[in-house]
Design a protein around this motif. Structure first.
Motif, PDB file in Angstrom:
ATOM      1  N   TRP A  98      30.790  32.827  24.735  1.00  0.00           N
ATOM      2  CA  TRP A  98      30.155  34.090  25.118  1.00  0.00           C
ATOM      3  C   TRP A  98      29.879  34.124  26.623  1.00  0.00           C
ATOM      4  CZ3 TRP A  98      26.198  33.116  20.674  1.00  0.00           C
ATOM      5  CH2 TRP A  98      26.836  33.360  19.443  1.00  0.00           C
ATOM      6  N   ILE A  99      29.440  32.997  27.157  1.00  0.00           N
ATOM      7  CA  ILE A  99      29.170  32.913  28.593  1.00  0.00           C
ATOM      8  C   ILE A  99      30.471  33.080  29.379  1.00  0.00           C
ATOM      9  CG2 ILE A  99      28.385  31.380  30.438  1.00  0.00           C
ATOM     10  CD1 ILE A  99      26.444  30.141  28.362  1.00  0.00           C
ATOM     11  N   TRP A 100      31.534  32.399  28.924  1.00  0.00           N
ATOM     12  CA  TRP A 100      32.840  32.475  29.584  1.00  0.00           C
ATOM     13  C   TRP A 100      33.346  33.924  29.601  1.00  0.00           C
ATOM     14  CZ3 TRP A 100      36.358  28.626  31.478  1.00  0.00           C
ATOM     15  CH2 TRP A 100      37.644  29.106  31.741  1.00  0.00           C
ATOM     16  N   ALA A 101      33.296  34.589  28.446  1.00  0.00           N
ATOM     17  CA  ALA A 101      33.799  35.964  28.350  1.00  0.00           C
ATOM     18  C   ALA A 101      32.988  36.905  29.239  1.00  0.00           C
ATOM     19  CB  ALA A 101      33.762  36.429  26.901  1.00  0.00           C
ATOM     20  N   ALA A 102      31.686  36.718  29.248  1.00  0.00           N
ATOM     21  CA  ALA A 102      30.837  37.582  30.067  1.00  0.00           C
ATOM     22  C   ALA A 102      31.101  37.372  31.550  1.00  0.00           C
ATOM     23  CB  ALA A 102      29.366  37.318  29.751  1.00  0.00           C
ATOM     24  N   ALA A 103      31.288  36.119  31.957  1.00  0.00           N
ATOM     25  CA  ALA A 103      31.553  35.815  33.362  1.00  0.00           C
ATOM     26  C   ALA A 103      32.891  36.401  33.798  1.00  0.00           C
ATOM     27  CB  ALA A 103      31.522  34.310  33.590  1.00  0.00           C
ATOM     28  N   THR A 104      33.900  36.298  32.931  1.00  0.00           N
ATOM     29  CA  THR A 104      35.215  36.866  33.255  1.00  0.00           C
ATOM     30  C   THR A 104      35.121  38.380  33.405  1.00  0.00           C
ATOM     31  OG1 THR A 104      36.365  35.075  32.095  1.00  0.00           O
ATOM     32  CG2 THR A 104      37.598  37.118  32.453  1.00  0.00           C
ATOM     33  N   ALA A 105      34.453  39.046  32.464  1.00  0.00           N
ATOM     34  CA  ALA A 105      34.320  40.500  32.517  1.00  0.00           C
ATOM     35  C   ALA A 105      33.575  40.940  33.770  1.00  0.00           C
ATOM     36  CB  ALA A 105      33.592  40.996  31.265  1.00  0.00           C
ATOM     37  N   ARG A 106      32.530  40.226  34.133  1.00  0.00           N
ATOM     38  CA  ARG A 106      31.746  40.579  35.321  1.00  0.00           C
ATOM     39  C   ARG A 106      32.590  40.402  36.590  1.00  0.00           C
ATOM     40  NH1 ARG A 106      27.729  37.882  34.075  1.00  0.00           N
ATOM     41  NH2 ARG A 106      28.172  35.945  35.175  1.00  0.00           N
ATOM     42  N   ARG A 107      33.354  39.307  36.654  1.00  0.00           N
ATOM     43  CA  ARG A 107      34.191  39.061  37.830  1.00  0.00           C
ATOM     44  C   ARG A 107      35.252  40.147  37.985  1.00  0.00           C
ATOM     45  NH1 ARG A 107      38.887  36.390  37.854  1.00  0.00           N
ATOM     46  NH2 ARG A 107      38.442  35.443  35.823  1.00  0.00           N
ATOM     47  N   LEU A 108      35.873  40.553  36.899  1.00  0.00           N
ATOM     48  CA  LEU A 108      36.895  41.593  36.952  1.00  0.00           C
ATOM     49  C   LEU A 108      36.298  42.945  37.333  1.00  0.00           C
ATOM     50  CD1 LEU A 108      38.917  40.574  33.768  1.00  0.00           C
ATOM     51  CD2 LEU A 108      39.715  40.408  36.122  1.00  0.00           C
ATOM     52  N   ALA A 109      35.115  43.245  36.817  1.00  0.00           N
ATOM     53  CA  ALA A 109      34.489  44.537  37.085  1.00  0.00           C
ATOM     54  C   ALA A 109      34.054  44.676  38.545  1.00  0.00           C
ATOM     55  CB  ALA A 109      33.288  44.729  36.163  1.00  0.00           C
ATOM     56  N   ARG A 110      33.670  43.573  39.156  1.00  0.00           N
ATOM     57  CA  ARG A 110      33.154  43.616  40.526  1.00  0.00           C
ATOM     58  C   ARG A 110      34.256  43.539  41.578  1.00  0.00           C
ATOM     59  NH1 ARG A 110      27.910  39.504  40.196  1.00  0.00           N
ATOM     60  NH2 ARG A 110      26.564  40.869  38.931  1.00  0.00           N
ATOM     61  N   ALA A 111      35.468  43.207  41.178  1.00  0.00           N
ATOM     62  CA  ALA A 111      36.539  42.976  42.142  1.00  0.00           C
ATOM     63  C   ALA A 111      36.977  44.268  42.825  1.00  0.00           C
ATOM     64  CB  ALA A 111      37.733  42.334  41.445  1.00  0.00           C
ATOM     65  N   VAL A 112      37.399  44.144  44.064  1.00  0.00           N
ATOM     66  CA  VAL A 112      37.997  45.251  44.813  1.00  0.00           C
ATOM     67  C   VAL A 112      39.401  44.780  45.215  1.00  0.00           C
ATOM     68  CG1 VAL A 112      37.820  46.787  46.793  1.00  0.00           C
ATOM     69  CG2 VAL A 112      35.734  45.955  45.668  1.00  0.00           C
ATOM     70  N   PRO A 113      40.430  45.117  44.438  1.00  0.00           N
ATOM     71  CA  PRO A 113      41.778  44.612  44.716  1.00  0.00           C
ATOM     72  C   PRO A 113      42.302  45.105  46.062  1.00  0.00           C
ATOM     73  CG  PRO A 113      41.613  45.469  42.476  1.00  0.00           C
ATOM     74  CD  PRO A 113      40.369  45.888  43.185  1.00  0.00           C
ATOM     75  N   VAL A 114      43.119  44.270  46.692  1.00  0.00           N
ATOM     76  CA  VAL A 114      43.691  44.560  48.003  1.00  0.00           C
ATOM     77  C   VAL A 114      45.151  44.968  47.842  1.00  0.00           C
ATOM     78  CG1 VAL A 114      44.306  43.576  50.250  1.00  0.00           C
ATOM     79  CG2 VAL A 114      42.120  42.971  49.173  1.00  0.00           C
ATOM     80  N   ASP A 115      45.542  46.051  48.493  1.00  0.00           N
ATOM     81  CA  ASP A 115      46.926  46.510  48.508  1.00  0.00           C
ATOM     82  C   ASP A 115      47.618  45.907  49.726  1.00  0.00           C
ATOM     83  OD1 ASP A 115      49.340  47.839  48.578  1.00  0.00           O
ATOM     84  OD2 ASP A 115      48.493  49.833  48.265  1.00  0.00           O
ATOM     85  N   VAL A 116      48.644  45.070  49.499  1.00  0.00           N
ATOM     86  CA  VAL A 116      49.326  44.406  50.609  1.00  0.00           C
ATOM     87  C   VAL A 116      50.596  45.146  51.031  1.00  0.00           C
ATOM     88  CG1 VAL A 116      48.374  42.128  50.161  1.00  0.00           C
ATOM     89  CG2 VAL A 116      50.473  42.830  48.989  1.00  0.00           C
TER      90      VAL A 116
END
Length: 335
Positions: A29-47
């Motif tokens: 549960w901790i792993w899944a929550a951490a992954t979801a939080r990391r993905l939600a907060r990301a700002v992807p870069v267009d190269v």
């Protein structure tokens, strides 16, 4: 120390490993929550170039690197200067740097980037944005990311999910759906599929058609069937096989299916480094059976150079049943 993949991870109804699965659930549960939080907060870069991501939803064992190699082949056949970009798992170098098979080994850059570098320019970088920019500066007009579905650093043009399509008795690609470490999932199935643009279902060369129940899970997405085919016959005569991949038992099955006279097989953990003790064990097993030694090309690149002449590499390639349709998808994404 690397640990072998638990077979009970892939049990659909979890009859074995029940105690371990239950004890590990809170960590999942901790792993899944951490992954979801990391993905939600990301700002992807267009190269500035198309980025094609090859990933999966489970911890290894789906065939994503052969698919990445095939994507590179098809793109370059279309005239696209495609470069591979990997994190370089298992290597000591952080990058960004271009992999040179003549000077780098698996301990430097990891086994998968070393394999990809045999097909096209390949880069490693712990920082994917820095690696992407280095590749673009060197002439890349498209990037193929190996193992990047859970890495949100870059803006992706096409996100492909590779799924092991083998279903046997109670063996299911996603197990009972549990997230690591109580199961094989990197994230919940629905969350991972929601970010995917298409699915590649990987089957063995001699496997029957894909399970309709499995395919139904991906009904909302374009789905392509690919098969892992031997690039050549296995070596002649009695052989002792070994493999350090996520599902080594699949290599054993594939060797037998290809007609190999397999007299013994030794599984090792995924990305295992072969110590002198391991190699002495393998040499002893071969001597006992008066046999040769055979392994995957992914394992072969991790061997010490002086052992490579003593051990046969048995490579496999991914080939799509609807190659034209898949190539069209790539062409549309790489514009």
């Amino acid at each position: 120390m690397k640990l072998s993949t638990p077979r009970w991870w892939y049990e659909r109804h979890g009859r074995h490993g029940r105690v371990a699965r239950t004890l590990l659930k809170p960590v999942s549960w901790i792993w899944a929550a951490a992954t979801a939080r990391r993905l939600a907060r990301a700002v992807p870069v267009d190269v500035g170039v198309p980025v094609i991501s090859i990933g999966n939803l489970t911890v290894g064992g789906s065939g994503k690197t052969p698919v990445a190699r095939e994507v590179l082949r098809l793109l370059r056949r279309q005239g696209v200067e495609a470069h591979a970009l990997s994190r370089g798992y298992g290597g000591r170098l952080e990058g960004p740097l271009r992999v040179d098979p003549a000077t780098h080994d698996a301990a430097d850059v990891g086994d998968e980037p070393l394999m990809l570098a045999g097909d096209a320019p390949a880069w490693i970088a712990r920082d994917r944005v820095a690696g992407a920019r280095a590749a673009v500066a060197a002439g890349a007009r498209a990037l193929v990311l190996d193992d990047a579905h859970q890495n949100p650093a870059l803006t992706k043009t096409l996100s492909l999910i590779v799924v092991d399509g083998e279903t046997r008795e109670d063996e299911w690609p996603f197990g009972d759906g549990s997230v690591f470490p109580s199961g094989p999932m990197r994230e919940p199935l629905a969350a991972g599929l929601d970010r995917a643009d298409a699915v590649v279902v990987m089957l063995a060369a001699d496997a029957p058609e894909a399970d309709p129940e499995l395919l139904a899970l991906f009904a909302a997405l374009p789905t392509f069937i690919a098969r892992l085919q031997p690039a050549g016959p296995p070596p002649p005569g009695p052989q002792v096989g070994f493999a350090g991949i996520a599902k080594p038992w699949k290599v054993e099955r594939a060797l037998k299916a290809a007609g190999c006279d397999l007299v013994d097989f030794a599984p090792f953990p995924d990305h295992a480094g072969y110590s002198p003790r391991d190699l002495a064990f393998l040499a002893d097993r071969a001597a006992v059976f008066d046999a040769g030694l055979v392994t995957t090309d992914k394992d072969w690149v991790r061997l010490p150079v002086d052992w490579r002449t003593r051990i046969a590499s048995w490579p496999v390639v991914a080939r799509f049943e609807d190659e034209a349709g898949f190539a069209t998808l790539l062409a549309q994404s790489a514009r």
